[in-house]
Design a protein around this motif. Structure first.
Motif, PDB file in Angstrom:
ATOM      1  N   LYS A   1     -10.688   5.969   0.623  1.00  0.00           N
ATOM      2  CA  LYS A   1     -10.933   6.235  -0.780  1.00  0.00           C
ATOM      3  C   LYS A   1      -9.670   6.817  -1.411  1.00  0.00           C
ATOM      4  CE  LYS A   1     -14.039   8.668  -3.964  1.00  0.00           C
ATOM      5  NZ  LYS A   1     -15.159   9.638  -4.095  1.00  0.00           N
ATOM      6  N   ILE A   2      -9.295   6.262  -2.541  1.00  0.00           N
ATOM      7  CA  ILE A   2      -8.084   6.699  -3.243  1.00  0.00           C
ATOM      8  C   ILE A   2      -8.436   7.024  -4.687  1.00  0.00           C
ATOM      9  CG2 ILE A   2      -5.793   5.996  -4.071  1.00  0.00           C
ATOM     10  CD1 ILE A   2      -5.526   4.252  -1.626  1.00  0.00           C
ATOM     11  N   GLU A   3      -7.871   8.127  -5.167  1.00  0.00           N
ATOM     12  CA  GLU A   3      -8.061   8.500  -6.562  1.00  0.00           C
ATOM     13  C   GLU A   3      -6.699   8.574  -7.258  1.00  0.00           C
ATOM     14  OE1 GLU A   3     -10.195  12.112  -6.827  1.00  0.00           O
ATOM     15  OE2 GLU A   3     -12.128  11.227  -6.175  1.00  0.00           O
TER      16      GLU A   3
ATOM     17  N   ALA B   1      -1.141   7.954  -6.698  1.00  0.00           N
ATOM     18  CA  ALA B   1      -2.342   7.699  -5.890  1.00  0.00           C
ATOM     19  C   ALA B   1      -2.477   8.791  -4.831  1.00  0.00           C
ATOM     20  CB  ALA B   1      -2.241   6.330  -5.223  1.00  0.00           C
ATOM     21  N   VAL B   2      -3.666   9.325  -4.694  1.00  0.00           N
ATOM     22  CA  VAL B   2      -3.942  10.391  -3.719  1.00  0.00           C
ATOM     23  C   VAL B   2      -5.038   9.916  -2.772  1.00  0.00           C
ATOM     24  CG1 VAL B   2      -4.704  12.769  -3.387  1.00  0.00           C
ATOM     25  CG2 VAL B   2      -3.297  12.165  -5.376  1.00  0.00           C
ATOM     26  N   ILE B   3      -4.779  10.018  -1.479  1.00  0.00           N
ATOM     27  CA  ILE B   3      -5.785   9.635  -0.480  1.00  0.00           C
ATOM     28  C   ILE B   3      -6.828  10.741  -0.379  1.00  0.00           C
ATOM     29  CG2 ILE B   3      -6.186   9.065   1.936  1.00  0.00           C
ATOM     30  CD1 ILE B   3      -3.342   7.994   2.064  1.00  0.00           C
TER      31      ILE B   3
END
Length: 345
Positions: A196-198, A187-189
């Motif tokens: 929002k996280i992608e 998970a990347v902020i």
């Protein structure tokens, strides 16, 4: 009907009273140390390995304290019977290392310590203890005292001199860890406001496999005293149950053998016996265990520790546990495959 309700209330009331009494009778016990003495603790081993030799100093601590207090700013040196002097410097609190690399030889060595408060200590002259090194180190299927199956790592020592020898052992074990539910995603902020996280896919498997290394923390003592052939055969250093995660994948153990004197063996064996859980809270408490270090100006002062001068040998083996217990791992692999299949569904 009314009488039944009254009886139920009486039962509930009785249970509540009993519960309160039981809870009220339980008091938390907080042990406290009485007649505490701050004693110097010395961990000093001089070996025949050419290296920077180490010595550790600390103080005894109360039962309720978090840990030992390091003895800092001491002056330490070792002399031999040829008037050579080897000085030590403090590199970390309570840990001292020789200023030069050297090794023990067939000489008499003596340890000297001067603490920051001016107290001076010395050991008795101690000679290098020699003997044969580890002949063999291997793992074999065995059962422990609880009749649990596993792998016992044992050493053999073939002593040719015929004289009784005494040994102290240490080991360092390393095992491979494979994450069972590894996913190549992270998970990347992207944004904190608004949050929002992608999810990104990692191109490699970094983090899936790692290694852990641990050192032995207990006294392991061996002796050939009383053995007709003077051989140490299948002496167990470490036992791991067959279900221990440490041997699930890949395992390695490094065994280190110190040849020690009879006096050192007696000291450590007595210390080990006194430190066991059976003796810790026994009604008859042991007296002070004296080593070979004393205060130069006050022989009545108690000092804990033993100055060793030992020859050292070491062996390492790598173990693939499937060689020892293949059936178990076949079953384990089938179970893992089923679990993975279920998770995918």
């Amino acid at each position: 009907m009314k009488s039944n309700i009254i009886k139920q209330y009486k039962v509930i009331y009785s249970l509540l009273i009993t519960g309160v009494l039981l809870v009220g009778c339980i008091e938390e016990f907080t042990p406290e140390t009485k007649d505490y003495e701050s004693l110097l603790v010395v961990e000093a081993v001089l070996t025949d390995e050419y290296k920077y030799q180490k010595i550790k100093l600390s103080r005894t601590f109360k039962f309720e304290d978090e840990g030992a207090k390091k003895e800092e700013k001491a002056e330490i040196f070792i002399t031999d019977n040829l008037n050579n002097k080897y000085s030590y410097s403090e590199i970390e609190p309570g840990e001292y290392v020789s200023d030069i690399a050297f090794k023990a030889e067939k000489k008499d060595y003596q340890l000297y310590i001067k603490t920051a408060n001016g107290d001076e200590y010395k050991s008795t002259p101690t000679n290098l203890n020699t003997g044969n090194g580890i002949t063999n180190l291997f793992g074999k299927i065995a059962t422990n005292s609880n009749q649990e199956e596993g792998v016992s790592f044992v050493v053999n020592v073939q002593e040719t001199s015929g004289a009784a020898k005494y040994y102290r052992y240490e080991y360092e074990e390393t095992h491979k860890i494979i994450a069972p539910w590894y996913r190549n995603r992270k998970a990347v902020i992207v944004s904190e406001d608004p949050p929002k996280i992608e999810i990104e896919y990692k191109p490699d498997e970094i983090g899936k496999v790692c290694y852990s290394t641990n050192k032995s923390s207990s006294l392991i003592l061996g002796s050939t005293e009383g053995l007709n052939n003077g051989q140490l055969v299948d002496f167990s250093l470490r036992f791991l149950e067959r279900d221990d995660y440490k041997i699930s994948n890949r395992y390695s153990i490094l065994a280190k053998q110190y040849v020690i004197s009879r006096e050192a063996h007696t000291f450590y064996k007595t210390l080990n016996d006194f430190s066991s859980s059976d003796n810790l809270f026994s009604q008859i408490q042991p007296g002070f265990l004296k080593g070979n270090i004393e205060n130069i100006n006050d022989e009545s002062e108690k000092v804990i520790g033993f100055f060793e001068v030992s020859s050292v040998s070491a062996k390492r083996i790598f173990l693939n546990i499937t060689i020892f217990l293949p059936t178990r791992f076949q079953e384990q692999n089938i179970l893992l495959a089923v679990l993975l299949l279920l998770r995918k569904k």
